[in-house]
Design an enzyme around this catalytic site. Structure first.
Site, PDB file in Angstrom:
ATOM      1  N   HIS A   1       1.025  -1.071  -0.054  1.00 58.71           N
ATOM      2  CA  HIS A   1      -0.039  -0.002  -0.125  1.00 58.71           C
ATOM      3  C   HIS A   1       1.058   1.287  -0.009  1.00 58.71           C
ATOM      4  O   HIS A   1       1.661   1.316   0.920  1.00 58.71           O
ATOM      5  CB  HIS A   1      -0.801  -0.027   1.136  1.00 58.71           C
ATOM      6  CG  HIS A   1      -1.751   0.909   1.312  1.00 58.71           C
ATOM      7  ND1 HIS A   1      -2.993   1.259   0.603  1.00 58.71           N
ATOM      8  CD2 HIS A   1      -1.606   2.533   1.744  1.00 58.71           C
ATOM      9  CE1 HIS A   1      -3.528   2.353   0.896  1.00 58.71           C
ATOM     10  NE2 HIS A   1      -2.812   3.344   1.292  1.00 58.71           N
ATOM     11  N   CYS A   2       0.700   2.005  -1.040  1.00 57.17           N
ATOM     12  CA  CYS A   2       1.634   3.242  -1.214  1.00 57.17           C
ATOM     13  C   CYS A   2       1.084   4.340  -0.721  1.00 57.17           C
ATOM     14  O   CYS A   2       0.032   5.038  -1.500  1.00 57.17           O
ATOM     15  CB  CYS A   2       2.175   3.538  -2.644  1.00 57.17           C
ATOM     16  SG  CYS A   2       3.490   4.496  -2.834  1.00 57.17           S
ATOM     17  N   PRO A   3       1.234   4.997   0.433  1.00 61.65           N
ATOM     18  CA  PRO A   3       0.556   6.100   0.806  1.00 61.65           C
ATOM     19  C   PRO A   3       1.083   7.294  -0.029  1.00 61.65           C
ATOM     20  O   PRO A   3       0.502   8.387  -0.200  1.00 61.65           O
ATOM     21  CB  PRO A   3       1.072   6.342   2.097  1.00 61.65           C
ATOM     22  CG  PRO A   3       2.046   5.689   2.460  1.00 61.65           C
ATOM     23  CD  PRO A   3       2.344   4.512   1.371  1.00 61.65           C
TER      24      PRO A   3
ATOM     25  N   ASN B   1      -2.589   4.698  -3.304  1.00 66.09           N
ATOM     26  CA  ASN B   1      -3.385   3.747  -3.854  1.00 66.09           C
ATOM     27  C   ASN B   1      -2.579   2.464  -3.329  1.00 66.09           C
ATOM     28  O   ASN B   1      -1.254   2.627  -3.006  1.00 66.09           O
ATOM     29  CB  ASN B   1      -3.489   3.674  -5.223  1.00 66.09           C
ATOM     30  CG  ASN B   1      -4.765   3.168  -5.700  1.00 66.09           C
ATOM     31  OD1 ASN B   1      -5.229   2.317  -4.879  1.00 66.09           O
ATOM     32  ND2 ASN B   1      -4.977   3.150  -6.995  1.00 66.09           N
TER      33      ASN B   1
END
Lengths: 137, 336
Positions: B181-183, B187
């Site tokens: 999960h890439c903040p 997304n």
């Protein structure tokens, strides 16, 4: 097509054909005949449908020259081309939808069964509705 | 609590037609009537976008203008193409569905339940007293190219997760080929947007190097005409860009190298962290998802077929009895 979509399938019994992961994560359904369908449809007809579906999915997921060119072209246009272009996979999904409708018309509905396009179930399962049996729920 | 969005505006009537994204039980955000989706914490995307756009604008306004006059007009052209590519891939990464697997229908859940109870009855007959704990951890074993893998049951999505899929706790969805999960891009990175993410990271690294090179060129060219101190004074914009680029390079450059390695090995960050395919833990532990060679793996990631979104966000569905559906989703969460 229209008359098929009006068949109420909410309360009928359902058989689920699960995915077969033995070849990796590509979409592939188990090619075995479920017990619940015995006597309702011929073995050959059912297996032919599943094989054909599996073939179509594997064609959609294969890396052939067409998908290669398509992806490269999309990459060149910074993926803006996807706005106005259908991918090979989407075209194949439409083909599969048509094939399932056709099979439902000619084979399944006359035998009291109905196939549900796996895309509507997130490609998790292939759902077969038994139209004249009420779900025991 | 996840379905508050449904009730926030006018409460839809039962039996009314409604777009599917409006009743989607995950925590993902949708925009433009379900055409795009992103994670609930999408503020990182705007930071990223602002950083790219501001640095890009400075670069085009000051350095490119000077270099096009003094050296060659090809410099702003190449920079412009790279810039458009970065923006395209960034927006794609953030706004596409990462490969969310829609939750199982109640009938499917019943079918799984039936199979599991049958299995448990068979296995636990001699176990003890016949007291069967309802929510025992559920596994299904599958064999992939000769390697046995366990599929875990996801209690929230009510299904056996396909191989390589994982549940993202922030978006509350199961994502296919879950990477992380890439903040920063706001997304999850999964099957459908890993390609964009990888290209974004690599192209940003290239852009950073390109801008740095241009900055150095500008300062050197100016210092040849006047002295070094005046050259620096005249090109403050270049100095700022240079600092931003070096800062970005330390994070993005490392990420680009790491993901290049992962792409070549056809692994996900998730699998690499868990060591699923590492041969240290288990001998002869090969990655069953690899296509054979590094080159083939790269081809499949970058040029492979683009998988369609399975969510059908813009499709229509009938509004179901709300208490029934809520009970269903809560049911899954309570048992976790």
């Amino acid at each position: 097509m229209d008359d098929l979509s009006r068949i109420p399938v909410n309360h009928c019994a359902k058989v689920f054909i699960q995915r077969d992961y033995s070849e990796g994560t590509t979409v592939h359904f188990q090619e075995k005949f479920p017990q619940e369908l015995e006597g309702k449809i011929e073995f050959e007809n059912f297996i032919t449908t599943i094989r054909k579906l599996n073939d179509m999915y594997s064609e959609a997921e294969s890396l052939n020259s067409r998908t290669y060119c398509e992806s490269c072209f999309a990459c060149m246009t910074a993926y803006l081309s996807y706005i106005c272009m259908n991918t090979h996979y989407e075209i194949m999904l439409k083909k599969i939808k048509r094939y399932i409708e056709d099979q439902n018309h000619t084979v399944y509905v006359p035998r009291g069964l109905l196939l549900v396009d796996p895309v509507e179930r997130g490609l998790r399962v292939l759902e077969v509705c038994i139209l004249n049996e009420v779900n025991g729920r | 609590m996840e379905s508050t969005r449904v009730h926030s505006t006018v409460k839809p009537m039962e039996g009314q037609l409604i777009r599917k994204w409006k009743v989607y039980p995950g925590r993902s955000k949708f925009c433009w009537n379900g055409r795009f989706m992103c994670a609930p914490d999408y503020s990182g995307f705007f930071c990223c976008l602002a950083l790219v756009v501001v640095t890009g604008a400075l670069f085009f306004a000051r350095d490119c203008e000077y270099l096009a006059r003094e050296v060659t007009p090809a410099i702003p052209v190449i920079g412009g193409l790279l810039f458009i590519f970065i923006l395209g891939t960034l927006c794609r990464t953030t706004l596409t569905d990462p490969g969310v697997i829609p939750r199982a229908t109640p009938e499917e859940v019943l079918d799984i339940e039936k199979q599991m109870t049958e299995q448990n009855q068979n296995s636990s007959q001699d176990a003890a007293n016949g007291t069967y704990v309802y929510q025992a951890p559920r596994y299904k074993e599958v064999e992939i190219k000769g390697r046995k893998l366990k599929l875990t049951f996801c209690h929230t999505c009510q299904m056996f997760r396909p191989p390589r899929a994982s549940h993202c706790s922030r978006c509350n969805n199961c994502v296919e080929r879950f990477d992380h999960h890439c903040p920063m891009v706001g997304n999850c990175i999964g099957k459908r947007n890993y390609r964009y993410f990888y290209l974004f990271v690599t192209s940003t690294t290239i852009m950073c190097l390109y801008v740095l090179a241009c900055n150095v060129a500008v300062i050197v060219l100016r210092s040849l005409k006047t002295n070094v101190g005046d050259a620096f004074k005249e090109s403050i914009a270049s100095v700022i860009e240079g600092v931003v680029c070096i800062g970005s390079l330390t994070s993005v450059g490392g990420l680009a190298c790491y993901h290049s390695y992962l792409v070549a090995m056809e692994m996900t960050t998730n699998e690499d962290i868990k060591g699923s395919h590492s041969s240290k833990r288990i001998k002869d532990n090969i990655n069953p998802f690899s296509h054979g060679s590094c080159f083939k793996n790269c081809c499949f990631i970058i040029c492979g077929p683009q998988h369609p979104s399975l969510m059908d966000r813009r499709g229509f569905t009938y509004v179901q009895e709300t208490p029934g559906t809520n009970q269903h989703t809560n049911d899954g969460i309570q048992h976790v």
